[in-house]
Scaffold this motif. Structure first.
Motif, PDB file in Angstrom:
ATOM      1  N   ALA A 568      68.808  15.882  62.057  1.00 40.48           N
ATOM      2  CA  ALA A 568      67.367  15.963  61.808  1.00 40.48           C
ATOM      3  C   ALA A 568      66.602  16.798  60.854  1.00 40.48           C
ATOM      4  O   ALA A 568      65.835  16.410  60.309  1.00 40.48           O
ATOM      5  CB  ALA A 568      66.862  16.181  63.493  1.00 40.48           C
ATOM      6  N   LEU A 571      66.762  15.376  57.619  1.00 40.28           N
ATOM      7  CA  LEU A 571      65.809  14.257  57.520  1.00 40.28           C
ATOM      8  C   LEU A 571      64.571  14.873  57.436  1.00 40.28           C
ATOM      9  O   LEU A 571      63.500  14.553  56.560  1.00 40.28           O
ATOM     10  CB  LEU A 571      65.688  13.217  58.954  1.00 40.28           C
ATOM     11  CG  LEU A 571      66.759  12.329  59.107  1.00 40.28           C
ATOM     12  CD1 LEU A 571      66.604  11.602  60.239  1.00 40.28           C
ATOM     13  CD2 LEU A 571      66.835  11.173  57.959  1.00 40.28           C
ATOM     14  N   LEU A 572      64.129  16.112  58.033  1.00 37.64           N
ATOM     15  CA  LEU A 572      62.840  16.729  57.925  1.00 37.64           C
ATOM     16  C   LEU A 572      62.777  17.194  56.540  1.00 37.64           C
ATOM     17  O   LEU A 572      61.726  17.317  55.801  1.00 37.64           O
ATOM     18  CB  LEU A 572      62.831  17.941  58.767  1.00 37.64           C
ATOM     19  CG  LEU A 572      61.578  18.945  58.768  1.00 37.64           C
ATOM     20  CD1 LEU A 572      60.327  18.352  58.968  1.00 37.64           C
ATOM     21  CD2 LEU A 572      61.897  20.101  59.629  1.00 37.64           C
ATOM     22  N   ALA A 575      62.013  14.501  54.294  1.00 38.53           N
ATOM     23  CA  ALA A 575      60.583  13.857  54.617  1.00 38.53           C
ATOM     24  C   ALA A 575      59.453  14.854  53.812  1.00 38.53           C
ATOM     25  O   ALA A 575      58.514  14.350  53.492  1.00 38.53           O
ATOM     26  CB  ALA A 575      60.532  13.836  56.061  1.00 38.53           C
ATOM     27  N   GLU A 615      56.209  13.559  60.751  1.00 37.14           N
ATOM     28  CA  GLU A 615      57.004  13.326  62.028  1.00 37.14           C
ATOM     29  C   GLU A 615      57.287  11.990  62.077  1.00 37.14           C
ATOM     30  O   GLU A 615      58.217  11.368  62.418  1.00 37.14           O
ATOM     31  CB  GLU A 615      56.000  13.652  63.226  1.00 37.14           C
ATOM     32  CG  GLU A 615      56.998  13.848  64.357  1.00 37.14           C
ATOM     33  CD  GLU A 615      56.091  14.428  65.463  1.00 37.14           C
ATOM     34  OE1 GLU A 615      55.849  15.783  65.453  1.00 37.14           O
ATOM     35  OE2 GLU A 615      55.291  13.748  66.076  1.00 37.14           O
ATOM     36  N   VAL A 618      60.046  10.787  59.622  1.00 39.29           N
ATOM     37  CA  VAL A 618      61.331  11.218  59.952  1.00 39.29           C
ATOM     38  C   VAL A 618      61.864  10.158  61.174  1.00 39.29           C
ATOM     39  O   VAL A 618      62.842   9.681  61.318  1.00 39.29           O
ATOM     40  CB  VAL A 618      61.456  12.697  60.623  1.00 39.29           C
ATOM     41  CG1 VAL A 618      62.911  12.834  61.545  1.00 39.29           C
ATOM     42  CG2 VAL A 618      61.408  13.627  59.613  1.00 39.29           C
ATOM     43  N   ASN A 619      60.765  10.035  62.108  1.00 40.85           N
ATOM     44  CA  ASN A 619      61.088   8.890  63.045  1.00 40.85           C
ATOM     45  C   ASN A 619      61.525   7.467  62.666  1.00 40.85           C
ATOM     46  O   ASN A 619      62.372   6.683  63.291  1.00 40.85           O
ATOM     47  CB  ASN A 619      59.997   8.793  64.075  1.00 40.85           C
ATOM     48  CG  ASN A 619      60.117  10.031  65.144  1.00 40.85           C
ATOM     49  OD1 ASN A 619      61.270  10.190  65.740  1.00 40.85           O
ATOM     50  ND2 ASN A 619      59.343  10.888  65.202  1.00 40.85           N
ATOM     51  N   LYS A 621      63.128   6.880  59.945  1.00 42.52           N
ATOM     52  CA  LYS A 621      64.373   6.847  59.552  1.00 42.52           C
ATOM     53  C   LYS A 621      65.609   7.018  60.766  1.00 42.52           C
ATOM     54  O   LYS A 621      66.608   6.395  60.421  1.00 42.52           O
ATOM     55  CB  LYS A 621      64.465   8.206  58.556  1.00 42.52           C
ATOM     56  CG  LYS A 621      63.710   8.233  57.219  1.00 42.52           C
ATOM     57  CD  LYS A 621      64.349   7.194  56.342  1.00 42.52           C
ATOM     58  CE  LYS A 621      63.253   6.987  55.109  1.00 42.52           C
ATOM     59  NZ  LYS A 621      63.772   5.803  54.415  1.00 42.52           N
ATOM     60  N   SER A 664      68.108  11.159  51.800  1.00 39.47           N
ATOM     61  CA  SER A 664      68.381  12.489  51.834  1.00 39.47           C
ATOM     62  C   SER A 664      69.861  12.699  51.178  1.00 39.47           C
ATOM     63  O   SER A 664      70.946  12.256  51.824  1.00 39.47           O
ATOM     64  CB  SER A 664      68.382  13.288  53.441  1.00 39.47           C
ATOM     65  OG  SER A 664      69.164  14.013  53.635  1.00 39.47           O
ATOM     66  N   THR A 676      71.701   7.739  62.207  1.00 35.07           N
ATOM     67  CA  THR A 676      70.321   8.690  62.549  1.00 35.07           C
ATOM     68  C   THR A 676      69.779   8.138  63.898  1.00 35.07           C
ATOM     69  O   THR A 676      69.084   9.081  64.578  1.00 35.07           O
ATOM     70  CB  THR A 676      69.352   8.553  61.495  1.00 35.07           C
ATOM     71  OG1 THR A 676      69.308   7.004  61.303  1.00 35.07           O
ATOM     72  CG2 THR A 676      69.751   8.747  60.042  1.00 35.07           C
ATOM     73  N   THR A 701      64.680  17.283  69.413  1.00 32.98           N
ATOM     74  CA  THR A 701      65.226  15.907  69.213  1.00 32.98           C
ATOM     75  C   THR A 701      65.513  15.288  70.706  1.00 32.98           C
ATOM     76  O   THR A 701      66.030  16.140  71.654  1.00 32.98           O
ATOM     77  CB  THR A 701      66.354  15.861  68.282  1.00 32.98           C
ATOM     78  OG1 THR A 701      67.413  16.629  68.791  1.00 32.98           O
ATOM     79  CG2 THR A 701      66.008  16.127  66.734  1.00 32.98           C
TER      80      THR A 701
END
Ligand code: SER
Length: 882
Positions: A568, A571-572, A575, A615, A618-619, A621, A664, A676, A701
């Protein structure tokens, strides 16, 4: 015309390129995965594993101009900086390296050719002197027979205090690591060459500047007493760019070379001091270069480790700015000039100007607030110093309260030839440490004193295996290596290979068990120690002995949660860059099984709506359920793919890259989940600014994210119940409640005003006259300070000319206020009235001639105090004219 520093660097690289060397860029100042080293301090650092035979080099001959920092650790030059012509914190080291290729002969021949050939540096041969280790006959013979240097120009250096290899001609990187004999080349600065004779050497030494060190790496130091021969022989040479430049430019001081002249000129614009030879100019010039390069390598000032070294350099420079009479915040303003002067070919430096400036600016503003105060105290204490020893407790106080690093205090004391009582300083520091939290004491102790050798390695097999068969290599209990561990004993176990991840790269260690049929060891954490991993915990049953065969089994549920958070974070990171732009750069991260924390550079505030969008990305993905792919690539390939990296992985021939499609791509040694979609849900739970330009996001998460939402839901439900409402109407209920409170407050104000009016009328009826002056002295009992102020203001307006004293006694406290109209203040003053009352009642307060107030707790004495004050006023008025 003299060559510039840039031209000299280029000439060195080209010369060795011609001799078959591959030019390699400088590695980061932050050594990659080398816990023995705070900062890169020599050109050979990035090749350490190659020298040790742990890694194969792609090329057998390379040449570099390496950024180095010598402050802290084995090679520490900071105290000399500015006071000598040649020492620096940050400098560039030119070096040619041979890995199992040429050795002593070629290395010496190359060096001699570069230095003396008219086509290259063209230094007159008689200006050069040589040192060799006493027993190194081979080198001596090469110099005297092959190069044909007069034996009078070669001196042999032995061991200091008869300690084997404790010699200037035996070079070692640190307390452990690659090492070997060396031969050094010196330049003679004496202008008139005196003819050589037998006793000339001792005289000569003071004129000799060491310019080049050629090290013959053939040993690995594994402990203070143990040297083991390496399988291959290598060459490591080092020549300080600044030093050779000073010689080739004929200035003999690094601070007079082209680069430093420009830097000092930039600094002098801020100072009233005209003498550009002033030591402080040199110190600032050195330190600003160091700071720019350290911050460019992603270090920020802090109170520990590398961050603290940076902080110490900054603060030392600021104090020298103070010495130069610089009144403004100047240090950070030097950054653009440094970058311009230093970075003709350094794109990274150029791109980091903004963040370097900001980082220094914050630090400068913070420290200059305490610098003055600290210096005043220090000066005073220096005056009180007896026997030229400065009190260590005060040195600690300066550190603790004013942020004066000990070497800064020492620097200032040195100027007065005063020494610090370091013992007392250390004691004061330890006492304070003891007072503060004792959390983590157990592991900290272990961390600090465990000795692991470089050849201790442990293969991490836990990327895809959670339980493996392995062998116990070492056991430590209370810092001591032992043979066995028994039930209830705490200790650290080192294995041959493991499935446990050693805490690193922001990912915490694993928990789990080490076991066999007889024994069980509970692992509570795992940390990296050099190239091996320590399993920290306690023995539950049986006995574990060195060489035992054992299973290493991690707690998979715990690891899964960590992995979700780790993926995560990638991903963050992606993002954030996608949404906010490439200004976002990772500054630090932390993941455990509960949450994730990500620190990054970004100068603007991030609004809630922006955070929500990040947010959402990320969600999205997560819902795409992307397969996470791990690839081992060459550094070049990774760079081509634009992989993000916090550290300089340059030295690795192959790097581990984590791909989440193209979204990423990051260099990472951590463990990750498979897809993911496993993360389920990602929720940001906090956003803050931890330093100017540095933001922090914390998030949860999966299960933790759901728990978080449930907590919020419960809060709303609790509030709804209190407000007798429900989740859909609770907002309206709160609005209504606030409205109601506002209305009530207004009503209350209105009533209070009415009451005051009435009270004022009553008080006015009781006016007395002393010496024809209107006096009001009233005791009340239900008002707070605010209302009392309003009442006295009103009264003052009503009577216009006169003296008022109001006392309110409530809850065993009293508040007293007084006003005196302006036309009377030449006779009597409100602050003096209050002072007299408070004298009698032991209270506290103050004010000016026209209005003053105070208070206290001695309420019993109030009637007496009022009688007294009446008398006092009378006497005052009698004795003064209208
Ligand atoms: N490692 C040696 C030194 O730093 C030579 O490069 O002096």
């Amino acid at each position: 015309m003299n060559k510039t520093t840039d031209e000299i660097r280029d000439a060195f690289l080209s010369f060795f390129k011609q001799k078959g060397h591959v030019i390699i860029p400088s590695s980061s100042l932050v050594p990659n995965n080398d816990p023995t080293l705070l900062f890169t301090n020599a050109g050979m650092n990035q090749f350490k594993d190659i020298f040790l035979g742990k890694k194969q080099s792609c090329h057998s001959r390379v040449v570099t101009s390496q950024h180095c920092l010598r402050t802290g650790g084995k090679h520490n030059d900071i105290e000399n900086v500015g006071y000598t012509t040649r020492h620096h914190t940050f400098f560039e080291m030119l070096g040619n390296f041979s890995f199992n290729d040429y050795f002593k002969k070629e290395a010496i021949i190359y060096a001699w050719e570069l230095l003396t050939s008219p086509q290259w540096f063209n230094i007159p041969k008689n200006k050069l002197w040589i040192s060799v280790y006493t027993d190194d006959k081979e080198s001596y013979d090469i110099w005297s027979k092959v190069i044909k240097i007069s034996p009078n120009h070669i001196f042999k250096i032995g061991d200091i205090n008869h300690v084997k290899y404790n010699s200037d001609n035996f070079w070692q990187m640190g307390d452990t690591g690659p090492c070997g004999f060396c031969t050094e080349i010196f330049y003679d600065c004496q202008e008139n060459d005196i003819h050589d004779n037998d006793n000339i050497l001792e005289n000569k030494k003071k004129y000799l500047i060491e310019i080049w060190n050629i090290v013959f790496i053939e040993f690995n130091r594994i402990s203070e007493k143990n040297l083991i021969p390496l399988p291959t022989k290598s060459i490591d040479t080092g020549m300080g760019l600044e030093r050779i430049t000073s010689i080739l430019q004929n200035v003999f001081s690094n601070y007079k070379t082209d680069i430093f002249k420009k830097l000092i000129k930039s600094i002098s614009k801020f100072s009233p001091v005209k003498d550009l030879n002033h030591t402080s100019f040199k110190i600032i010039a050195d330190h600003i270069r160091a700071c720019v390069f350290i911050i460019a390598d992603n270090i920020i000032p802090s109170n520990e480790h590398r961050g603290y070294i940076l902080r110490r350099i900054i603060r030392r420079a600021l104090r020298h700015g103070h010495k130069l009479g610089i009144k403004e915040n100047f240090f950070y303003k030097l950054v653009p000039d440094v970058i311009k002067i230093m970075s003709a070919k350094n794109k990274i430096l150029n791109s980091k100007e903004k963040i370097i400036k900001k980082t220094l600016q914050i630090e400068e503003i913070q420290f200059t607030q305490t610098l003055d105060k600290g210096l005043k105290l220090l000066k005073k204490e220096i005056k009180n110093t007896k026997n030229n020893v400065f009190n260590g407790e005060i040195a600690f106080y300066l550190y603790d309260t004013f942020g004066f690093p000990i070497d800064l205090t020492a620097d200032i004391c040195n100027e007065k030839k005063i020494k610090i009582d370091y013992e007392k300083y250390k004691k004061a520091k330890e006492n304070q440490k003891k007072k503060s939290s004792s959390i983590n004491k157990f592991y900290k102790n272990y961390n600090e004193s465990i000795i692991v050798n470089y050849h201790d390695t442990c293969f991490f097999q836990g990327y895809d295996q959670n339980n493996i068969q392995t062998i116990v290599k070492k056991i430590f209990i209370h810092n001591t290596e032992v043979f066995e561990i028994n039930p209830n004993q705490k200790g650290i176990i080192f294995l041959d290979k493991t499935s446990f991840y050693g805490e690193s790269g922001g990912q915490v260690g694993d928990i789990g068990q080490l076991y066999n049929e007889k024994s069980m060891f509970q692992v509570e954490n795992t940390k990296k120690y050099g190239n091996t991993i320590g399993h920290i915990g306690y023995l539950i049953s049986g006995k574990i002995i060195v060489n035992d065969h054992i299973c290493s089994k991690i707690n998979q549920t715990y690891r899964n949660s960590i992995q979700l958070n780790h993926t995560a974070i990638h991903l963050l990171h992606a993002a954030l860059r996608y949404y906010l732009g490439n200004d976002v750069f990772q500054k630090g991260s932390f993941v455990n099984d509960q949450y994730l924390r990500f620190d990054f550079s970004y100068s603007n505030h991030i609004h809630l709506s922006q955070l929500q969008n990040i947010e959402k990305i990320v969600n999205m993905k997560i819902r795409d359920n992307i397969l996470i792919k791990i690839k081992h690539l060459s550094l070049e390939e990774a760079k081509k793919k634009k992989a993000l990296a916090l550290f300089d992985y340059y030295n690795k021939s192959s790097v581990r890259v984590v791909f989440i499609n193209d979204f990423s791509i990051e260099l990472c040694g951590g463990t990750h989940t498979t897809r993911t979609g496993d993360i389920g849900y990602f929720k940001i739970i906090s956003y803050s600014s931890i330093a100017s330009g540095i933001k922090r996001i914390e998030a949860v998460t999966a299960e933790q994210a759901i728990n978080y939402l449930h907590e919020k839901e419960n809060d709303i439900q609790d509030i709804s119940i209190i407000l007798k409402s429900n989740s859909t109407t609770v907002k309206d209920s709160i609005k209504k409640l606030i409205n109601k409170v506002n209305i009530l407050e207004k009503k209350n104000d209105h009533l209070q005003k009415k009451e005051n009016k009435y009270l004022i009328k009553q008080i006015i009826q009781q006016i007395e006259y002393i010496q024809e002056v209107k006096i009001i002295i009233q005791t009340l009992n239900k008002y707070d300070r605010q209302i009392l102020r309003k009442i006295i203001e009103q009264l003052h307006k009503e009577i216009k000319i006169g003296i008022i004293i109001l006392i309110n006694i409530k809850n065993n406290n009293f508040v007293v206020m007084s006003t005196v109209s302006k036309n009377l203040t030449h006779r009597i003053q409100a602050n003096n009235i209050i002072k007299e009352i408070l004298k009698k009642t032991n209270g506290k307060g103050g004010g000016n001639h026209e209005i003053a107030e105070g208070g206290g707790v001695n309420i019993k004495i109030i009637p007496l105090a009022l009688k007294y004050i009446k008398l006092w006023i009378k006497t005052k008025l009698l004795n003064t004219k209208n």
